[in-house]
Scaffold this active site. Structure first.
Site, mmCIF file in Angstrom:
data_model
loop_
_atom_site.group_PDB
_atom_site.id
_atom_site.type_symbol
_atom_site.label_atom_id
_atom_site.label_comp_id
_atom_site.label_asym_id
_atom_site.label_seq_id
_atom_site.Cartn_x
_atom_site.Cartn_y
_atom_site.Cartn_z
ATOM 1 N N HIS A 186 46.337 6.269 61.422
ATOM 2 C CA HIS A 186 46.201 7.269 60.357
ATOM 3 C C HIS A 186 44.753 7.646 60.109
ATOM 4 O O HIS A 186 44.415 8.805 59.942
ATOM 5 C CB HIS A 186 46.757 6.707 59.053
ATOM 6 C CG HIS A 186 48.235 6.699 59.006
ATOM 7 N ND1 HIS A 186 48.983 7.802 59.285
ATOM 8 C CD2 HIS A 186 49.110 5.719 58.715
ATOM 9 C CE1 HIS A 186 50.255 7.507 59.160
ATOM 10 N NE2 HIS A 186 50.366 6.237 58.825
ATOM 11 N N GLU A 428 53.820 17.812 82.266
ATOM 12 C CA GLU A 428 53.196 16.578 81.799
ATOM 13 C C GLU A 428 53.748 15.355 82.533
ATOM 14 O O GLU A 428 53.350 14.229 82.268
ATOM 15 C CB GLU A 428 53.347 16.426 80.281
ATOM 16 C CG GLU A 428 54.746 16.630 79.760
ATOM 17 C CD GLU A 428 54.827 16.590 78.232
ATOM 18 O OE1 GLU A 428 53.887 16.155 77.569
ATOM 19 O OE2 GLU A 428 55.875 17.017 77.718
#
Ligand code: PEP
Ligand code: MG
Length: 571
Positions: A186, A428
């Site tokens: 975070h 990807e």
């Protein structure tokens, strides 16, 4: 002066004095008399209610100051505070061990946090920090304390918890140093969103830092210089001022078109996670959205967002920029982004498991709802739909067939939608890059996701700092795959872009343009810089450089060459 090495979580230089985030002190009695058991339970329930009110307020405040996406963590915290398994564990601890409400919260939260921490999945592991944060809040409330610390300078903490960061006035803080955490924690995400320099994962060495110590954070290389000499300070002050001046100057001209000297338009777009991010995209002068990670609409929810909710989100993005190209990626859940409402999957290697398009084709109801919502919203602007993690032609054809089925259903129901929405795929997975020539006739565009392409090509977990030297998009095999994809797209007359982190790295811009990419999508903060560089290039020269880079043998040689190229520009 001494140095600390860590993970460069958010680029930039910050200079200031250390301030430790205060850990709450456990100065409460841990056991109560058996006659107090029901009183303790009531105290807990009351604290739970206060926590919910605080979290609502925090969510509102963070949405305004940092962004709606960053604020969502507090909605998730609220759900965790209300979670019956936390409540049950707290009550059990009070009942059986005569624990005080504070002690019961700490014990219950520790047990839940260590359960999260032992999980294989990175996303779930990081939830351990959330539960600790909630416990800290509940204990503080139980002790009748308020959240009123004013943080300034450079913050130091074990891990910056979301509730700590929400109390921070970003005008007074210039950087973070944390003992724990990686690039996806975070604190790192928040530091990048707020444009603060940050070095994370430095370990216990933070204990040697004292409040008031002068430090320099170099978020470009992941280094902290502690109590530097005046000459070093001066050098970094100059670098910091030059950086700030450059950012301001680039912002001034970021509305100019990103056209090369020889007249080729290279779209410089931005990546978003929620509709609220559109404000920053437009301010940054981006040409549009090259990647909307729609999984953020699904994560931290207790149930699948409804079709109406999704239509509203997609509409909000499209109407914010009706004349710009908006690439919305269908749900990329699984792997490190587990959905709370698809439980029970135990995978040894989630990154190689039921993720993205694979998961969507199993949970077809969820996928069809999203496709319906996308097609319904398509009438509002220039929508492009993109499928993630395509590895085979069959997957692409199946996904397209499902999209057609949904479109036919809407037609039958008389629901307005566009019939000509361009459909592309992310490249990807190395298999897709290798068979790009087989996939190209079936798509309208490719967008290269280097974050996963690197992890799967190099067999190096993108979250694992111990193999960080392999997780480098300047590895020769990655460059060769990109070249292969670009060539296949060009041969079939399709455009090819990039939305992985590499797209926002200005060191890579001349190479990517030279390889034939015509769209680069990135963090809004990188847009002005990359646009400026595009305006200094000629495609002719860039092609020549790309040829020279393609024959280099190591990452160091490639970076060396690209640095030399970048130095040739007046940036
Ligand atoms: C990527 O893999 O490069 C990408 C853009 O997707 P995500 O980072 O969301 O996996
Ligand atoms: Mg990806």
């Amino acid at each position: 002066m001494w140095k600390i090495e860590g993970i460069p979580a958010s680029a930039g230089i910050a200079i200031g004095q250390i301030m430790h985030i205060e850990e709450s002190v456990s100065d409460f009695s841990r056991v109560v008399d058996p006659s107090e058991i029901s009183k303790e339970k009531e105290r807990f329930l009351a604290a739970q209610q206060v926590a919910e009110t605080e979290l609502d307020a925090l969510q509102e405040r963070t949405a305004l100051t940092v962004g709606e996406h960053q604020a969502e963590v507090f909605a998730a915290h609220k759900l965790m505070v209300q979670d019956p398994s936390l409540v049950d564990a707290v009550f059990e601890e009070i009942q059986t061990n005569c624990a005080s409400a504070e002690a019961a919260v700490e014990t219950a939260a520790e047990a839940i946090a260590s359960m999260f921490a032992s999980m294989d999945n990175e996303y779930m592991r990081e939830r351990a920090a959330d539960i600790k944060d909630i416990a800290k809040r509940l204990v503080r409330i139980l002790q009748g304390k308020v959240d009123d610390v004013q943080y300034t300078g450079i913050l130091v903490a074990q891990d910056l918890l979301p509730s700590d960061t929400a109390c921070i006035d970003f005008d007074c803080v210039s950087g973070f140093i944390t003992a724990l955490g990686g690039k996806t924690s975070h604190s790192s995400i928040l530091a990048r969103a707020a444009g603060l320099a940050a070095v994370v994962g430095v370990g216990n060495v933070i204990e040697k830092l004292n409040n008031g110590d002068m430090v320099i954070i170099d978020g470009h290389v992941g280094q902290v210089l502690v109590n530097p000499e005046e000459s070093v300070l001066e050098e970094y002050r100059q670098r910091m001022l030059a950086e700030q001046a450059r950012i301001a100057a680039l912002a001034e001209i970021s509305h100019l078109a990103s056209v090369t000297i020889d007249g080729h338009h290279i779209e410089v777009a931005s990546n978003i996670g929620t509709p609220a991010d559109m404000k920053k995209v437009l301010e940054a002068g981006a040409d549009g959205v090259g990647l909307f990670r729609t999984e953020f609409l699904f994560l931290d929810k207790t149930s699948v967002p409804t079709e109406e909710e999704q239509v509203e989100s997609y509409r909000a993005v499209l109407t914010a920029a009706p004349d710009k190209k908006i690439v919305i990626r269908t749900l990329d859940a699984g792997g490190d982004k587990q959905l709370p409402f698809i439980g029970g999957l135990k995978e040894e290697n989630p990154a190689l498991g039921l993720r993205a398009i694979r998961l969507c084709m199993v949970y077809k109801d969820i996928f069809k709802t999203q496709l319906r919502a996308l097609l319904r919203a398509s009438v509002e602007g220039n929508l492009h739909i993109m499928f993630p993690m395509i590895a085979t032609l069959d997957e692409l054809l199946d996904a397209k067939a499902l999209l057609k089925e949904v479109a036919d259903e809407l037609t039958k129901e008389g629901v307005p939608h566009r019939a000509d929405v361009p459909v592309g795929i992310m490249i990807e997975v190395p298999s897709a890059a290798v068979i790009a020539d087989i996939l190209a006739p079936e798509v309208d565009f490719f967008s290269i996701g280097t974050n996963d392409l690197v992890q799967y090509t190099m067999a190096a977990d993108r979250m694992n700092e111990h193999v960080a030297w392999l997780s480098d998009y300047f590895q020769p095999p990655v460059i060769r795959l990109i070249a292969n994809v670009a060539k296949a797209a060009q041969e079939h007359g399709k455009w090819v872009g990039m939305c992985g982190e590499m797209a926002g790295d200005s060191l890579a811009t001349p190479l990517l343009v030279g390889l034939g990419l015509t769209e680069l999508s990135m963090n809004a903060r990188s847009v002005p810089m990359v646009k400026n560089l595009v305006r200094k290039l000629t495609v002719e020269q860039a092609k020549e450089w790309a040829k020279q880079v393609l024959i280099l043998r190591t990452t160091a040689e490639i970076k060396g060459k690209l640095e030399e190229i970048n130095k040739s520009f007046e940036l």
